[in-house]
Design an enzyme around this catalytic site. Sequence first.
Site, PDB file in Angstrom:
ATOM      1  N   GLU A  35       0.872  -1.188   0.000  1.00 27.84           N
ATOM      2  CA  GLU A  35       0.000   0.000   0.000  1.00 27.84           C
ATOM      3  C   GLU A  35       0.902   1.230   0.000  1.00 27.84           C
ATOM      4  OE1 GLU A  35      -3.319   1.006  -0.294  1.00 27.84           O
ATOM      5  OE2 GLU A  35      -2.278   2.934  -0.161  1.00 27.84           O
ATOM      6  N   THR A  42      -9.756   4.301  -0.897  1.00 28.20           N
ATOM      7  CA  THR A  42     -10.646   5.432  -1.171  1.00 28.20           C
ATOM      8  C   THR A  42     -11.813   5.472  -0.199  1.00 28.20           C
ATOM      9  OG1 THR A  42     -10.061   5.244  -3.489  1.00 28.20           O
ATOM     10  CG2 THR A  42     -12.015   6.538  -2.979  1.00 28.20           C
ATOM     11  N   CYS A  43     -12.461   4.343  -0.006  1.00 31.67           N
ATOM     12  CA  CYS A  43     -13.680   4.311   0.806  1.00 31.67           C
ATOM     13  C   CYS A  43     -13.434   4.896   2.197  1.00 31.67           C
ATOM     14  CB  CYS A  43     -14.185   2.873   0.914  1.00 31.67           C
ATOM     15  SG  CYS A  43     -15.561   2.699   2.047  1.00 31.67           S
ATOM     16  N   CYS A  48     -16.420   6.984   0.757  1.00 30.57           N
ATOM     17  CA  CYS A  48     -17.709   6.715   1.423  1.00 30.57           C
ATOM     18  C   CYS A  48     -17.778   7.218   2.869  1.00 30.57           C
ATOM     19  CB  CYS A  48     -17.994   5.212   1.470  1.00 30.57           C
ATOM     20  SG  CYS A  48     -17.270   4.225   0.171  1.00 30.57           S
ATOM     21  N   LYS A  51     -17.172  11.025   3.509  1.00 32.96           N
ATOM     22  CA  LYS A  51     -18.299  11.680   2.816  1.00 32.96           C
ATOM     23  C   LYS A  51     -19.576  11.570   3.640  1.00 32.96           C
ATOM     24  CE  LYS A  51     -20.947   9.431   0.546  1.00 32.96           C
ATOM     25  NZ  LYS A  51     -20.892   8.813  -0.751  1.00 32.96           N
ATOM     26  N   TYR A  99      -8.022  -1.567   9.585  1.00 30.92           N
ATOM     27  CA  TYR A  99      -7.706  -2.219   8.302  1.00 30.92           C
ATOM     28  C   TYR A  99      -6.295  -2.799   8.340  1.00 30.92           C
ATOM     29  CZ  TYR A  99     -11.841  -1.173   5.562  1.00 30.92           C
ATOM     30  OH  TYR A  99     -13.114  -1.172   5.071  1.00 30.92           O
ATOM     31  N   GLY A 177     -22.231  16.142 -12.684  1.00 34.41           N
ATOM     32  CA  GLY A 177     -23.632  15.810 -12.408  1.00 34.41           C
ATOM     33  C   GLY A 177     -23.801  14.390 -11.898  1.00 34.41           C
ATOM     34  N   TYR A 179     -22.808  11.166  -8.886  1.00 34.53           N
ATOM     35  CA  TYR A 179     -22.978  10.967  -7.438  1.00 34.53           C
ATOM     36  C   TYR A 179     -22.219  12.029  -6.634  1.00 34.53           C
ATOM     37  CZ  TYR A 179     -24.033   5.815  -7.338  1.00 34.53           C
ATOM     38  OH  TYR A 179     -24.554   4.574  -7.437  1.00 34.53           O
ATOM     39  N   ILE A 180     -20.942  12.128  -6.934  1.00 35.52           N
ATOM     40  CA  ILE A 180     -20.083  12.918  -6.058  1.00 35.52           C
ATOM     41  C   ILE A 180     -20.462  14.391  -6.142  1.00 35.52           C
ATOM     42  CG2 ILE A 180     -17.666  13.599  -5.645  1.00 35.52           C
ATOM     43  CD1 ILE A 180     -16.901  10.708  -6.408  1.00 35.52           C
ATOM     44  N   GLU A 183     -23.742  14.866  -4.178  1.00 37.76           N
ATOM     45  CA  GLU A 183     -23.532  14.652  -2.742  1.00 37.76           C
ATOM     46  C   GLU A 183     -22.817  15.850  -2.117  1.00 37.76           C
ATOM     47  OE1 GLU A 183     -23.388   9.776  -2.521  1.00 37.76           O
ATOM     48  OE2 GLU A 183     -21.503  10.840  -2.668  1.00 37.76           O
ATOM     49  N   ARG A 200     -23.078  19.777 -17.687  1.00 35.14           N
ATOM     50  CA  ARG A 200     -23.245  19.945 -19.140  1.00 35.14           C
ATOM     51  C   ARG A 200     -24.492  19.251 -19.679  1.00 35.14           C
ATOM     52  NH1 ARG A 200     -18.193  15.945 -20.442  1.00 35.14           N
ATOM     53  NH2 ARG A 200     -19.346  14.090 -19.867  1.00 35.14           N
ATOM     54  N   ARG A 206     -27.065  10.940 -14.657  1.00 37.62           N
ATOM     55  CA  ARG A 206     -27.309  10.189 -15.883  1.00 37.62           C
ATOM     56  C   ARG A 206     -27.287   8.687 -15.591  1.00 37.62           C
ATOM     57  NH1 ARG A 206     -23.958   8.314 -20.342  1.00 37.62           N
ATOM     58  NH2 ARG A 206     -22.175   8.874 -19.071  1.00 37.62           N
ATOM     59  N   ASP A 304     -12.317  -0.839  -8.411  1.00 30.42           N
ATOM     60  CA  ASP A 304     -12.432   0.285  -9.349  1.00 30.42           C
ATOM     61  C   ASP A 304     -11.433   0.212 -10.502  1.00 30.42           C
ATOM     62  OD1 ASP A 304     -14.321   1.155  -7.569  1.00 30.42           O
ATOM     63  OD2 ASP A 304     -13.407   3.111  -7.188  1.00 30.42           O
ATOM     64  N   HIS A 437     -46.712   0.843   9.755  1.00 29.93           N
ATOM     65  CA  HIS A 437     -47.335   2.159   9.778  1.00 29.93           C
ATOM     66  C   HIS A 437     -46.998   2.911  11.062  1.00 29.93           C
ATOM     67  CE1 HIS A 437     -50.392   5.114   8.771  1.00 29.93           C
ATOM     68  NE2 HIS A 437     -50.842   5.015  10.003  1.00 29.93           N
ATOM     69  N   GLU A 442     -43.808   2.083   3.894  1.00 29.25           N
ATOM     70  CA  GLU A 442     -45.040   1.306   3.769  1.00 29.25           C
ATOM     71  C   GLU A 442     -45.685   1.518   2.398  1.00 29.25           C
ATOM     72  OE1 GLU A 442     -48.573   2.485   6.125  1.00 29.25           O
ATOM     73  OE2 GLU A 442     -47.463   4.284   6.668  1.00 29.25           O
TER      74      GLU A 442
HETATM   75  C1  LIG Z   1     -15.915  10.837  -2.781  1.00 30.15           C
HETATM   76  C2  LIG Z   1     -16.265   9.370  -2.938  1.00 30.15           C
HETATM   77  C3  LIG Z   1     -17.353   8.865  -2.277  1.00 30.15           C
HETATM   78  C4  LIG Z   1     -17.683   7.524  -2.398  1.00 30.15           C
HETATM   79  N1  LIG Z   1     -18.791   7.070  -1.737  1.00 30.15           N
HETATM   80  C5  LIG Z   1     -19.150   5.769  -1.852  1.00 30.15           C
HETATM   81  C6  LIG Z   1     -20.288   5.269  -1.160  1.00 30.15           C
HETATM   82  O1  LIG Z   1     -20.987   6.006  -0.455  1.00 30.15           O
HETATM   83  N2  LIG Z   1     -20.587   3.960  -1.295  1.00 30.15           N
HETATM   84  C7  LIG Z   1     -19.829   3.106  -2.074  1.00 30.15           C
HETATM   85  O2  LIG Z   1     -20.137   1.917  -2.141  1.00 30.15           O
HETATM   86  N3  LIG Z   1     -18.757   3.570  -2.761  1.00 30.15           N
HETATM   87  C8  LIG Z   1     -18.397   4.864  -2.661  1.00 30.15           C
HETATM   88  N4  LIG Z   1     -17.292   5.326  -3.326  1.00 30.15           N
HETATM   89  C9  LIG Z   1     -16.544   4.389  -4.189  1.00 30.15           C
HETATM   90  C10 LIG Z   1     -15.616   3.516  -3.365  1.00 30.15           C
HETATM   91  O3  LIG Z   1     -14.800   4.329  -2.552  1.00 30.15           O
HETATM   92  C11 LIG Z   1     -14.753   2.661  -4.296  1.00 30.15           C
HETATM   93  O4  LIG Z   1     -15.602   1.940  -5.167  1.00 30.15           O
HETATM   94  C12 LIG Z   1     -13.909   1.657  -3.515  1.00 30.15           C
HETATM   95  O5  LIG Z   1     -13.079   2.301  -2.580  1.00 30.15           O
HETATM   96  C13 LIG Z   1     -13.051   0.845  -4.498  1.00 30.15           C
HETATM   97  O6  LIG Z   1     -12.218  -0.040  -3.790  1.00 30.15           O
HETATM   98  P1  LIG Z   1     -10.879  -0.587  -4.458  1.00 30.15           P
HETATM   99  O7  LIG Z   1     -10.361  -1.656  -3.546  1.00 30.15           O
HETATM  100  O8  LIG Z   1     -11.103  -0.919  -5.856  1.00 30.15           O
HETATM  101  O9  LIG Z   1      -9.873   0.635  -4.470  1.00 30.15           O
HETATM  102  P2  LIG Z   1      -9.432   1.684  -3.317  1.00 30.15           P
HETATM  103  O10 LIG Z   1     -10.308   1.566  -2.130  1.00 30.15           O
HETATM  104  O11 LIG Z   1      -9.342   2.963  -3.997  1.00 30.15           O
HETATM  105  O12 LIG Z   1      -8.008   1.156  -2.907  1.00 30.15           O
HETATM  106  C14 LIG Z   1      -6.901   1.232  -3.761  1.00 30.15           C
HETATM  107  C15 LIG Z   1      -5.660   1.346  -2.906  1.00 30.15           C
HETATM  108  O13 LIG Z   1      -4.522   1.072  -3.720  1.00 30.15           O
HETATM  109  C16 LIG Z   1      -3.466   1.952  -3.353  1.00 30.15           C
HETATM  110  N5  LIG Z   1      -2.558   1.996  -4.501  1.00 30.15           N
HETATM  111  C17 LIG Z   1      -2.799   2.498  -5.741  1.00 30.15           C
HETATM  112  N6  LIG Z   1      -1.747   2.255  -6.556  1.00 30.15           N
HETATM  113  C18 LIG Z   1      -0.823   1.598  -5.815  1.00 30.15           C
HETATM  114  C19 LIG Z   1       0.476   1.064  -6.100  1.00 30.15           C
HETATM  115  N7  LIG Z   1       0.996   1.132  -7.324  1.00 30.15           N
HETATM  116  N8  LIG Z   1       1.161   0.464  -5.099  1.00 30.15           N
HETATM  117  C20 LIG Z   1       0.624   0.359  -3.844  1.00 30.15           C
HETATM  118  N9  LIG Z   1      -0.588   0.834  -3.526  1.00 30.15           N
HETATM  119  C21 LIG Z   1      -1.328   1.433  -4.507  1.00 30.15           C
HETATM  120  C22 LIG Z   1      -4.184   3.260  -3.044  1.00 30.15           C
HETATM  121  O14 LIG Z   1      -3.408   4.101  -2.225  1.00 30.15           O
HETATM  122  C23 LIG Z   1      -5.447   2.742  -2.345  1.00 30.15           C
HETATM  123  O15 LIG Z   1      -5.247   2.649  -0.954  1.00 30.15           O
HETATM  124  C24 LIG Z   1     -16.904   6.661  -3.208  1.00 30.15           C
HETATM  125  C25 LIG Z   1     -15.795   7.171  -3.874  1.00 30.15           C
HETATM  126  C26 LIG Z   1     -15.471   8.509  -3.752  1.00 30.15           C
HETATM  127  C27 LIG Z   1     -14.265   9.048  -4.469  1.00 30.15           C
END
Ligand SMILES: Cc1cc2nc3c(=O)[nH]c(=O)nc-3n(C[C@H](O)[C@H](O)[C@H](O)COP(=O)(O)OP(=O)(O)OC[C@H]3O[C@@H](n4cnc5c(N)ncnc54)[C@H](O)[C@@H]3O)c2cc1C
Length: 472
Positions: A35, A42-43, A48, A51, A99, A177, A179-180, A183, A200, A206, A304, A437, A442
Amino acid sequence: MIQYDFDLFIIGGGSGGVRAARVAGQHGAKVAIAEEYRFGGTCVIRGCIPKKLLVYASRFRDDFEDSAGFGWTVEGARFDWLALIANKDKEIARLEGLYRRTVSNAGATVFETRAAIAGPNTVVLAGDGHKVTARVILVATGGHPVKPDIPGAEHAITSSEAFHLKELPASILIVGGGYIAVEFAGIFNGLGATTTLVYRGERVLRGFDDDLRSGLMEEMAKRRIEVRTHSDVAAIAGKPGAWRVTLKDGSATQAACVMFATGRMPNTRGLGLENAGVKLGPVGQILVDAGSRSSVRSIYAVGDVTDRVNLTPVAIREGHAVADTLFGNKPWTVSHDLVPTAVFSTPEIGTVGLPEHIACQRYPKLDIYRARFRPLKHTLSGRDERVLLKLLVDGDTDKVVGCHVLGPDAAEIVQMAAIALRMGATKADFDATVALHPSIAEELVTMREKVPAPHPPPKAPLPEKKGYDETA
Ligand SMILES: Cc1cc2nc3c(=O)[nH]c(=O)nc-3n(C[C@H](O)[C@H](O)[C@H](O)COP(=O)(O)OP(=O)(O)OC[C@H]3O[C@@H](n4cnc5c(N)ncnc54)[C@H](O)[C@@H]3O)c2cc1C
């Protein structure tokens, strides 16, 4: 037999990577995980969780206002942005620790550095250039926000920086336009910033059901969020706290802060995927099969970075499935159908199944049930806000194929409805369920009148897109 340093090397300690590490470790695999930033991905760090904490903060304003109709007087309510950010950061640090412990407890070797692929079974660590080998490499590197290439784009923030602003801006212009965008429009508006959304397209979100899109835009307008549709940003100039934003139609506006929520891209650049011959798709996503295996037999990818359904629970399941399949002798694949999702706008959206514009293409006899009403709470609060509930039913089989809610607790309601849809519930099953109710939900079991389809089916179906891809 070839000896490898590890059975599984995971690149990325986010939602998908950490789950795969834990499950593979529990199955007895020798696991390593790299890592480059903070565990949780991201989450946890900039998605998530922070946020949703900001969304909670932004909704207290409604609570204070609404309480008057119930006899309360709330005096001297003040909001402190820095206190919120500090408390949020504390919670994020706690979660990050959890984690980190999860992967250690699973016996995984942790490399706190960037990693890249040097070959089908070889990973190179950025810190010291050390190479390690693994029978399987799992790429779980997530994605990152992208800004449009316009003059002054460097002055704008993305969602990543929004979590660390030094102060609450007096005004914000959000571009996008998806989610983000909606929100954060709700967050900044609720916290007191004058909020403008520049988009746009014709309607935000969408790919979602059109009634949700229109309903949300109406509610945003009531909250004085200015939504400028058919509009886009051409340039940003000025100075911090006073940006002059020129739009493509030549008009200009001012904002203390400009935020782009205009799209996310998979993190595949500089990952060395070409060294192993891994095939990428048009936006740089790793192309995988149903079992998350890439074009190279020993390299898998989840979450992702594959740009399938960009949501945390999906990344988690994909990571889990890979670990079970490869190391637990329990092969399974993740279904990307009927994934419930929420948009934590205010009011919020919960949705599962098909939106009407796709359902009417797939089911020639589509029955539509819709209710729009002022919830009980607002009879006393006086708030002019309406909830929307909608069920789409295949008229041939009576199966419920879409459930859409706009209103308070929509996410909670739809999580439960998703179980029914997954089990193949029919409208008759919904009707046979006793109402709870008084509640908003409901209405889902008491809607009796079909409404005529308001929209003629479009000639070509729009792609159904769920997840945090704001390229709306
Ligand atoms: C603002 C925002 C709000 C969101 N809200 C929601 C929500 O409410 N509900 C929901 O379900 N989803 C939400 N999401 C989406 C969700 O965060 C992602 O779908 C999810 O985190 C994807 O998980 P992942 O394991 O694919 O990647 P990530 O959780 O992004 O993890 C990837 C990790 O890889 C690491 N990394 C990258 N490249 C390298 C490398 N070369 N070497 C070592 N480490 C590396 C990064 O630092 C990161 O820690 C949101 C996203 C954003 C941006």
